[in-house]
Design an enzyme around this catalytic site. Sequence first.
Site, short mmCIF file in Angstrom:
data_model
loop_
_atom_site.label_atom_id
_atom_site.label_comp_id
_atom_site.label_asym_id
_atom_site.label_seq_id
_atom_site.Cartn_x
_atom_site.Cartn_y
_atom_site.Cartn_z
N LYS A 185 8.57 2.84 6.55
CA LYS A 185 7.48 2.13 5.86
C LYS A 185 7.03 0.97 6.75
O LYS A 185 7.82 0.10 7.14
CB LYS A 185 8.03 1.58 4.55
CG LYS A 185 7.19 1.93 3.35
CD LYS A 185 7.94 1.51 2.12
CE LYS A 185 6.99 1.35 0.97
NZ LYS A 185 7.66 0.72 -0.16
C1 E4P Z 1 6.32 1.06 -3.17
O1 E4P Z 1 6.19 1.67 -2.14
C2 E4P Z 1 5.93 -0.35 -3.32
O2 E4P Z 1 6.67 -1.16 -2.47
C3 E4P Z 1 6.08 -0.78 -4.76
O3 E4P Z 1 5.51 0.22 -5.58
C4 E4P Z 1 5.48 -2.13 -5.04
O4 E4P Z 1 5.51 -2.36 -6.43
P1 E4P Z 1 5.27 -3.82 -7.08
O5 E4P Z 1 3.85 -4.20 -6.85
O6 E4P Z 1 5.60 -3.63 -8.52
O7 E4P Z 1 6.22 -4.75 -6.37
#
Ligand code: E4P
Length: 214
Positions: A84
């Site tokens: 990521k």
């Molecule tokens: C996933 O890849 C993201 O990091 C996550 O969905 C972020 O979610 P949030 O906005 O609830 O922190």
Amino acid sequence: MKIFLDTANIGDIKKGVAWGIVDGVTTNPTLISREGFKDYKSALKEICDIVKGPVSAEVISTDSEGMIKEGKDLSKIDENIVIKIPATLEGLKAVKQLTNENIKTNVTLIFSPSQALLAAKAGATYVSPFVGRLDDISSGGMELIEKIVAIFDNYLIDTKVIVASIRHPLHFVESALIGAEVATIPFPVLGKLMKHPLTDIGIERFLNDWKKNQ
Ligand code: E4P
């Protein structure tokens, strides 16, 4: 539509996998630190041993060299690890290099269609637009998904859209209607997807009627 669990909680991942509907997992630094793991890599390995599908692991570096180094290192944990990378210009450089080395990437913190298109051009395997965080600032999160899916369809782009920052079941249903390939879902929302009061009332009524005849 693929369902990823958006968590690093081992117990929740085991429960979701046992329900037979989890195709992968996404983590981020917040989710990992919430679980208090002593060792990041062994936590990711444990997740990969439970889920037979893509597991996203986020880099901490903000420069491309650091991202590439971390990405290569994390990718050795398991063949299902996806790196990521944040949606920045440095991130694009890292995506290009990691893609050249056959390492899968998920470009995260996407808040605009142009970020998604550039990430795809750099070779990203996945892009993660954040719908909940956009809704939080009164800027339609699902409209972003519609635009990205339309753009990718226009150019037959292979990069897959992971709808991220999902907060409630409607985000999931709308993602499916738009045709996003993946929704990454927090564990409490995953449970809600299967809940309906009429199902519960129906079971209660059937069981009561059955007991009357015993
Ligand atoms: C996933 O890849 C993201 O990091 C996550 O969905 C972020 O979610 P949030 O906005 O609830 O922190």
